[in-house]
Write an enzyme that holds these catalytic residues in place. Structure first.
Site, PDB file in Angstrom:
ATOM      1  N   TYR A 108       0.797  -1.244   0.000  1.00  0.00           N
ATOM      2  CA  TYR A 108       0.000   0.000   0.000  1.00  0.00           C
ATOM      3  C   TYR A 108       0.828   1.292   0.000  1.00  0.00           C
ATOM      4  O   TYR A 108       2.023   1.256   0.213  1.00  0.00           O
ATOM      5  CB  TYR A 108      -1.105   0.001   1.051  1.00  0.00           C
ATOM      6  CG  TYR A 108      -0.782  -0.160   2.516  1.00  0.00           C
ATOM      7  CD1 TYR A 108       0.454   0.099   3.071  1.00  0.00           C
ATOM      8  CD2 TYR A 108      -1.815  -0.552   3.383  1.00  0.00           C
ATOM      9  CE1 TYR A 108       0.668  -0.034   4.425  1.00  0.00           C
ATOM     10  CE2 TYR A 108      -1.614  -0.689   4.742  1.00  0.00           C
ATOM     11  CZ  TYR A 108      -0.368  -0.427   5.257  1.00  0.00           C
ATOM     12  OH  TYR A 108      -0.169  -0.557   6.584  1.00  0.00           O
ATOM     13  N   GLU A 109       0.115   2.383  -0.290  1.00  0.00           N
ATOM     14  CA  GLU A 109       0.718   3.704  -0.510  1.00  0.00           C
ATOM     15  C   GLU A 109       1.821   3.633  -1.571  1.00  0.00           C
ATOM     16  O   GLU A 109       2.919   4.163  -1.405  1.00  0.00           O
ATOM     17  CB  GLU A 109       1.213   4.312   0.805  1.00  0.00           C
ATOM     18  CG  GLU A 109       0.020   4.691   1.666  1.00  0.00           C
ATOM     19  CD  GLU A 109       0.337   5.665   2.770  1.00  0.00           C
ATOM     20  OE1 GLU A 109       1.212   6.537   2.572  1.00  0.00           O
ATOM     21  OE2 GLU A 109      -0.306   5.576   3.810  1.00  0.00           O
ATOM     22  N   GLY A 110       1.477   2.972  -2.649  1.00  0.00           N
ATOM     23  CA  GLY A 110       2.432   2.795  -3.740  1.00  0.00           C
ATOM     24  C   GLY A 110       3.120   1.465  -3.594  1.00  0.00           C
ATOM     25  O   GLY A 110       3.865   1.274  -2.632  1.00  0.00           O
TER      26      GLY A 110
END
Lengths: 387, 394, 263
Positions: free
Chosen positions: A362-364
């Site tokens: 997550y978050e990239g």
């Protein structure tokens, strides 16, 4: 390693550690099994003023920065990655307001978020727009004093539990990512409902849910920044929040290392503790060195942001990528050191491995982040060669 | 009295620092300095290889001029039933009285008719029983009991006063001791008389049972102590023993109290009194989770035992405090004690190591519990206990 | 309501050991903490303030470094902290300690309730609380697990409390001012807050000497302490016995054999 933290930072870290070790750790296994959001622990973090460590004092925060946020997240993760992400995701939902909120918006929302009376969430990801955020389908149509939102956000951490949501939606689809805008939504706004609750591999005490907008009426005053700034705001938010995910990964790695080290001293095979075998020693040494390297990177980037530097995309991505890859490696090795016991849910270490995986996603995803890092490297190199 | 360092003799070896239980010594310019929190226990004197530490006695203090004599035991009763700790105190008190060449007496406070219980105390070796009867004394209450016991001690001047270290004893006796401005030692596990000076030697665990301390009260009287239940052996019954009952009129005392006892609610869960049980099966953190106490309970039921627990499980909220065995819980002295998944921290051991037989079951072969167990079994309690249940059910 | 909480700074006893060879104490790295039972008294004090209003004052007697325990109490939300510290207090036993604390409390002025932990983990005496009650001529309730309510009775405030005893619990009405010792069943102590910790760093700790509280010399320190520690030693350890090996059913057989007379 001495990171020359200030007296206040040490205070923040020690308090978070105390809460994590005394209140979170003893119930971590239970929370994992129950797959349930822990309001009692959120309340405890709120009463201890930890939700506001990175928010300005004039909005009721403690006036610290990203480093303080990272210290708290790291300590919580050492006990439970799920509790840590619930805490850190509130910061993720709050960051856009700090970055682009008007004074009025800040006055309205930040004090409750700083005190932890309310928690926040951030909504960007959609079923068909993951890494490719520009493919977003959620729309916001201007209608007099309001915007009308339609669409779905999914995999939203703190979804359903948070009161305050920062949502990215398309105000002008023809402009692609330049047509995205950011909004502050409140739980209970007409047309704003919650969909499916996800059953996750790890970080199970955190809530992950779908947000559904059906002709959801959002006042114009809740537009964050200007129309069309949504995508940029999201990217700037990630620059600020990725060290937080990195800190989460770092804490998970440290927690697994703590366990593996203790176990290797107690576990006897061939008549001696397994930590006396070179095979185990080498593993422990690598795990510790990698974790410490991650810590150096995370704290370094956090300090860079706190000193006012806004060009941190590359460094932020590096910290998140490196720390989360480290967490995956270290937790896998920790399970290995535990041997057969490590694979059993009766022992605490496998949970760290499950919790670690998401930090690479997550978050990239770490693949996207490598892309981001490389693009920045090439851009910098180009700029340098032109001089 | 104070501890002093002879500066010329001190070589700065710092041995005394390690010996001090209270961290009351520090090194200043390579010389030991005694700090304010010193209690003059003398541990450092023995540790010093250079005789550089001495105990300076300011004035010896003088014993009160009046004659103090006899060993007294507080006759704790509930619902007019003498509590078994009283018989333990009588057993121990007798030895002390004999060493001092004095009489053994019991103070018995209670409702009208409590005098009937006095004979039981005489049969356990009491030479005298002081009885005060009044409806106000039916149940223990801090103020009334303090007032009566204080006055009796002032009037009759015993040399030694012993009380059970029960919730009543530990609430009552510190109040009486402050009224009399005399010394009190809590929770003793050993009592003796110093043959030379005739002082009461009061030995008790301190620091969670990690160390033992012998305490004296040289200059004030009476010497008072509370004694742990189930540490001393009960006095034998001797039906022929002769003693005197001394009744004192309740009118002699102020029996009014500010605090009022409204109700006594007995806990239902405690079907077997842990301290009285002959067999105890205890669970520790090694049982894994609270549900597994069911297995402990099942085994206990099979062999007619009471269920005990370690502090860790009580602290974790797995089982109520009333089951806790150890320094901060109950002291038990059963015939058989099963320690299941209990590592054997010192604070647990002090509460159960006088059991006749200790059987320890633990996964960890290095668990300290095996150092004191009569029989040790290295194994999984989830295999061993079911096997035992099966075996003993037959 | 004026609420006083008496606390003690103690070494973390689980770490104190005697070296069996030298018969000296191993105290390396032993941290000083607030006596765990006192943390419940602090919490109950704060809760009483939240319920009935007023002020919470925490008081301790000890060496200058006991200040850290007081600051920790301030970080939890206590309003005022008093340290009784004086060379003259050195060597106090429970009688002298209860006297000094009582004199300190007297100097604080009006008091409604004094709260103490049920006992300290280093000494386990449980004597100081009841001692204070006598010095100040107050009613008491020990081992309190619940303060139910506070009502007015003929112009006097009365606490209804539940106290733990061996066979269950007693319900008592205790008029104020009174002294209560509390057990851990009474509450769950809160965590400090960052704002509290910041405040505690700057908070002014009131420091009183023996003269400040007008303590009489004969009642404090070694002179005021009738008891003396004569010697300390390692507890005698019971000897270990036999380890049972083999299959589970063999062990069960063996145990049944040795215990058959007893069970």
């Amino acid at each position: 390693m001495d990171y020359l933290l200030t007296e206040e930072q040490i205070m923040v870290r020690d308090l978070a550690r105390k809460i994590a070790q005394e209140k979170v750790k003893p119930i971590a296994a239970e929370l994992d099994a129950k797959d349930e959001f822990s309001w009692p622990l959120m309340k405890l973090l709120a009463e201890s003023d930890l939700f506001g460590v990175y928010i300005e004092e004039k909005y009721g925060g403690m006036g610290g920065g990203i480093l303080e946020l990272c210290l708290v997240t790291e300590e919580l993760s050492r006990a439970c990655g799920g509790i840590a992400v619930s805490y850190a995701a509130s910061a993720l939902g709050t960051d856009p307001i700090i970055l682009m909120g008007t004074e009025e918006q800040k006055q309205k929302y930040l004090p409750d978020l700083a005190s932890g009376r309310k928690i926040a969430a951030f909504g960007l990801t959609e079923p068909n727009a993951g890494s490719d955020a520009g493919a977003m389908e959620c729309t916001a149509k201007k209608d007099g004093d309001h915007y009308i939102l339609n669409g779905t956000k999914h995999f939203i951490t703190n979804g359903g539990e948070a009161e305050t949501y920062t949502i990215i939606a398309m105000t002008d689809k023809t402009k692609g990512s330049r047509g995205a805008s950011a909004f502050i939504l409140e739980k209970g706004m007409p047309g704003f409902t919650f969909g499916k609750k996800e059953d996750k591999m790890g970080i199970r005490p955190s809530a992950t849910r779908e947000l559904v907008f059906t002709d959801c009426k959002v006042p114009k005053a809740n537009l964050l920044g200007k129309e069309g700034q949504g995508f940029i705001l999201a990217m700037k938010t990630f620059d600020m929040s990725r060290p937080g995910v990195a800190a989460q990964a770092l804490g998970i790695a440290q927690g697994a290392l703590d366990l593996a080290l203790e176990y290797s001293r107690q576990r006897q095979q061939f008549g001696r503790p397994i930590c006396s075998f070179q095979g185990i020693k080498f593993m422990l040494a690598d795990m510790a060195a990698q974790t410490e390297a991650a810590r150096g990177l995370v704290y370094g980037v956090a300090r860079m942001i706190d000193s006012g530097n806004t060009k941190v995309t590359k460094e932020s991505a590096m910290a998140k990528m490196f720390a989360s890859d480290t967490a995956m490696r270290v937790t896998t090795d920790a399970v290995q050191i535990y041997g057969g016991y490590g694979y059993m849910k009766e022992y605490p270490v496998e949970k760290f491995m499950r919790d670690a995986k998401i930090t690479q996603i997550y978050e990239g995803t770490n693949q996207i982040l490598r892309d981001v890092i490389a693009n920045n490297l090439i851009k910098e190199s180009l700029a340098a060669s032109k001089k | 009295m104070a501890i002093e360092v002879i500066q010329q003799k001190c070589v700065g070896c710092a041995l005394c620092l390690k010996s001090c239980p209270f961290a009351a010594i520090e090194m200043v310019n390579k010389v030991a300095v005694i700090k304010d929190n010193c209690v003059a226990c003398g541990a450092c004197i023995e540790s010093c290889k250079f005789d550089a530490i001495i105990l300076r006695k300011h004035d010896e203090g003088v014993l009160p001029e009046e004659e103090y004599a006899d060993v007294w035991v507080f006759g704790e009763q509930k619902k007019s039933v003498i509590q078994s700790v009283v018989y333990e105190l009588l057993g121990e008190g007798k030895k002390l009285a004999q060493k001092r060449g004095q009489k053994l007496a019991v103070v018995l406070l209670g409702d009208k008719g409590i005098e009937k219980q006095a004979q039981k105390l005489i049969q356990r070796g009491a030479d005298k029983v002081y009885v005060v009867e009044s409806p106000e004394l039916k149940n223990y209450q801090d103020e009334t009991y303090t007032c009566v016991l204080t006055k009796l001690i002032k009037d009759y001047k015993p040399e030694i006063v012993l009380t059970g270290a029960t919730s009543i004893g530990r609430s009552l006796i510190p109040r009486v001791a402050v009224n009399l401005k005399t010394g009190l030692t809590a929770d003793c596990t050993g009592l003796d008389i110093d043959e030379e000076k005739g002082l009461l030697l009061q030995t008790r665990p301190a620091f969670g049972g990690n160390i033992m301390a012998t305490i004296i009260c040289p200059h004030r009287r009476p010497q008072m102590a509370t004694v742990r239940h189930k540490v001393m052996k009960e006095a034998q019954i001797d039906l022929k023993y002769k003693g005197e009952i001394i009744k004192i009129d309740a009118k002699d005392f102020c029996l009014s109290a500010c605090a009022k006892l409204i109700d006594i609610i007995e806990a239902i869960e405690e079907t077997i009194n842990l301290t009285e049980a002959d067999i105890i099966v205890s669970g520790g953190r090694g049982i894994g989770n609270p549900e597994n106490f069911k297995l402990i309970e099942e085994f206990a039921k099979t062999i007619g035992a009471a269920v005990g627990a370690s502090r860790a499980t009580v602290d974790a909220g797995w089982i109520p405090y009333s089951h806790q065995v150890g320094q901060t819980g109950k002291t038990v002295c059963p015939k058989i004690y099963f320690a299941c998944g209990i590592s054997g921290q010192i604070q647990h051991l002090v509460g159960m190591q006088s059991a006749d037989i200790i059987i320890a079951i633990n996964k960890d072969p290095d668990a300290p519990i095996f150092k004191i167990a009569t029989y040790g079994i290295v194994g999984d309690i989830f295999e061993v206990l079911p096997a035992l249940i099966k075996k003993f059910k037959k | 309501m004026n609420i006083i909480v008496c606390i003690k700074q103690v070494p973390d006893t689980t770490e104190v050991r005697i070296n069996p060879e030298t018969n000296t104490l191993i105290r390396d790295g032993v941290a000083s903490i607030i006596n765990p039972f006192d943390t419940y008294a602090i919490e109950e004090g704060l809760r009483l303030k939240e319920r009935f209003g007023g002020k919470v004052t925490v008081i301790t007697m000890g060496p200058p470094q006991a200040e850290t325990a007081l600051r920790e109490a301030v970080s939890l939300g206590v309003d005022e902290a008093v340290l009784l510290s004086d060379r003259a207090f050195a060597g106090s036993d429970t009688l002298a300690t209860s006297y000094a604390l009582a004199m300190g409390i007297k100097k604080l002025g009006e008091v409604d309730v004094i709260l103490c932990g049920k006992q300290a983990i280093d000494g386990d005496t449980a004597q100081v609380g009841p001692g204070i009650a006598i010095w100040l001529d107050m009613p008491q309730a020990t081992y309190v697990k619940k303060i139910e309510d506070c009502k007015e009775e003929s112009g006097k405030k009365v606490f209804r409390v539940h106290r733990m005893v061996e066979e269950g619990h007693e319900v008592l009405d205790v008029p104020l001012p009174c002294m209560l010792t509390v057990v851990k069943e009474i509450n769950e102590p809160r965590m400090p807050s960052l704002k509290g910790m910041m405040r505690s760093k700057k908070a002014e700790i009131i420091k009183w000497s023996a003269a400040d509280i007008q303590a009489e010399e004969e009642n404090i320190g070694l002179d005021g302490s009738p008891t003396q520690v004569m010697r300390i030693f390692s507890p005698e350890q019971r000897k270990g016995g036999e380890m049972l090996h083999g299959e589970v059913h063999e062990i069960a057989d063996r145990l049944q054999d040795v215990l058959k007379e007893l069970i």
